[in-house]
Scaffold this active site. Structure first.
Site, PDB file in Angstrom:
ATOM      1  CD  GLU A  93      -3.052  -1.130   2.487  1.00  0.00           C
ATOM      2  OE1 GLU A  93      -2.761  -0.525   3.376  1.00  0.00           O
ATOM      3  OE2 GLU A  93      -4.093  -1.812   2.067  1.00  0.00           O
ATOM      4  CB  CYS A 113       7.834  -5.438   8.252  1.00  0.00           C
ATOM      5  SG  CYS A 113       8.899  -4.762   9.212  1.00  0.00           S
ATOM      6  CB  CYS A 117       7.050  -3.212  15.786  1.00  0.00           C
ATOM      7  SG  CYS A 117       8.903  -2.750  15.322  1.00  0.00           S
ATOM      8  CD  GLU A 168      13.927  -0.647   9.122  1.00  0.00           C
ATOM      9  OE1 GLU A 168      14.632   0.223   8.703  1.00  0.00           O
ATOM     10  OE2 GLU A 168      13.325  -0.124  10.185  1.00  0.00           O
ATOM     11  CB  SER A 199      10.628   6.076   9.114  1.00  0.00           C
ATOM     12  OG  SER A 199      10.353   5.847  10.338  1.00  0.00           O
ATOM     13  CB  SER A 221      10.148   3.677  14.820  1.00  0.00           C
ATOM     14  OG  SER A 221       9.704   4.249  13.254  1.00  0.00           O
ATOM     15  CG  LEU A 222      13.125   6.351  20.922  1.00  0.00           C
ATOM     16  CD1 LEU A 222      14.402   5.319  20.721  1.00  0.00           C
ATOM     17  CD2 LEU A 222      13.407   7.483  21.598  1.00  0.00           C
ATOM     18  CG  HIS A 223       8.024   3.346  18.617  1.00  0.00           C
ATOM     19  ND1 HIS A 223       7.006   4.370  18.108  1.00  0.00           N
ATOM     20  CD2 HIS A 223       8.292   2.387  17.303  1.00  0.00           C
ATOM     21  CE1 HIS A 223       7.010   4.226  16.911  1.00  0.00           C
ATOM     22  NE2 HIS A 223       7.825   3.270  16.424  1.00  0.00           N
ATOM     23  CG  ASN A 300      -4.600   5.193  14.077  1.00  0.00           C
ATOM     24  OD1 ASN A 300      -5.472   5.965  14.384  1.00  0.00           O
ATOM     25  ND2 ASN A 300      -3.245   5.986  13.733  1.00  0.00           N
ATOM     26  CB  CYS A 343       0.235   6.411  11.130  1.00  0.00           C
ATOM     27  SG  CYS A 343       1.755   5.600  11.765  1.00  0.00           S
TER      28      CYS A 343
END
Length: 370
Positions: A93, A113, A117, A168, A199, A221-223, A300, A343
């Site tokens: 997509e 991916c 995660c 990734e 990213s 992308s730390l999170h 989301n 997202c």
């Protein structure tokens, strides 16, 4: 045995020049074709009117320009567009998000991916394969052709690229970098390094390679503000921990186009959105002296996830604390909810390895039937 034709779509300027030399032609013809494909959107050799007849015939024998099929596209009431693109029996997509003064295209790099995660819907699909450079740049080619008109309300022009779609990108380095070269080539789309952002979840060795070979803008992308939590929700942290990641980020900020790193932080209720998490994040970034901007992404929810979106009050409190401590902080707006384009929803229906192809073929059949 007939030799496979070379798909010129995914060749950057140097690669297409090398191809033309290999078939006994001059470099300037390569640049002509490169410009026809990407600047003018022409993929029929016979329509490239400044090429001689003999060269056009030779190109038809030895090369092709193959654009993946768009299975379907959707437009949201807020102007967001999403395309489902066929990549050889699977699908990826691509999402376009218009904002005042800019239009951002979110580009995928893999089918599924590898990183898994825990909060990401794409990761639930498992990993199928890397996209080719042609399949990566095709997403911009398709968007640029589709969005070349204005509907009177939204200006549909791609001004920014974010390699933040499915996959990734640093795990597909060999194909993503040439595709980004094309994005930034003045004979193609002419975007600056500041307008192309990659990213990553933290493939540290490739961050150094990216700085040396491309130097586009970097988002991470730390999170999570510590290794214990990040090990749980971003498993690659077990291989490259936060210290290693921030060391690479510090160097990238010194030599990259923006002089700062954008850190993405998906807020999940009672997981990483507490005030103590914000305090720890501030202490972490200040102690490592990494010039940082922080992009907060409210989670989301998608079917089957245990995570929840925080309340607006919790999001606001987290943001206010970061800003009060000197960090430029934004909260990503939710866009394209009505077309599953926001997202965290890039996978659309959550598909695992066993049913991805069946669902894809069903969608293809439904589209053809309409």
């Amino acid at each position: 045995m007939q030799q496979d034709k070379v798909n010129l779509l995914g060749l950057n300027q140097k690669a297409i020049e090398d191809f033309f030399i290999s078939i006994g032609e001059k470099k300037f013809h390569a640049r002509q074709v490169f410009k026809w494909i990407h600047k003018k959107g022409v993929i029929d050799f016979d329509a490239m009117t400044d090429l001689g007849k003999n060269l056009r015939h030779k190109l038809k024998e030895k090369a092709q320009i193959t654009i993946p099929k768009v299975v379907f596209s959707k437009a949201s009431k807020d102007g967001t567009h999403k395309w489902l693109i066929d990549v050889g029996g699977s699908a990826v997509e691509t999402v376009f998000i218009p904002e005042e003064g800019r239009g951002t295209l979110c580009v995928s790099s893999q089918v599924g991916c590898t990183l898994n995660c825990s909060f990401c819907s794409t990761g639930k699909q498992g990993f199928n394969r890397n996209l080719s450079a042609a399949e990566v740049i095709a997403q911009l080619w398709i968007a640029a052709r589709t969005l070349s008109k204005t509907d009177g309300e939204h200006d549909f022009t791609v001004t920014n690229i974010v390699m933040m779609g499915m996959g990734e990108p640093l795990m597909n380095f060999e194909n993503v970098v040439p595709a980004m070269d094309i994005m930034m080539d003045d004979l193609a789309y002419g975007l600056s390094r500041r307008k192309v952002t990659l990213s990553t979840s933290g493939v540290v060795p490739r961050i150094y390679d990216l700085l040396e070979q491309s130097g586009v803008s970097l988002a991470v992308s730390l999170h999570a503000p510590n290794d214990m939590l990040r090990n749980e929700i971003v498993p690659i942290n077990k291989k490259y921990n936060i210290d290693e990641l921030l060391e690479a980020c510090k160097l990238y900020a010194q030599k990259g186009p923006h002089k700062h790193i954008t850190f993405e932080y998906t807020l999940m209720e009672e997981v990483n959105d507490n005030l103590s998490d914000a305090e720890e994040l501030v202490a972490l970034l200040k102690s490592r002296e990494v010039p940082a901007k922080i992009n907060l992404i409210p989670f989301n929810p998608y079917p089957g996830t245990p995570y929840k979106k925080p309340s607006n009050n919790r999001i606001h409190r987290f943001k206010e604390f970061l800003q009060h401590n000197g960090f430029v902080t934004t909260v990503r707006k939710t866009r394209g909810d009505d077309i599953d384009a926001a997202c965290g929803q890039l996978a659309g229906d959550v598909m695992d390895k066993t049913n991805r192809k069946q669902r894809y073929l069903k969608k293809l059949g439904d589209t053809n039937a309409n």
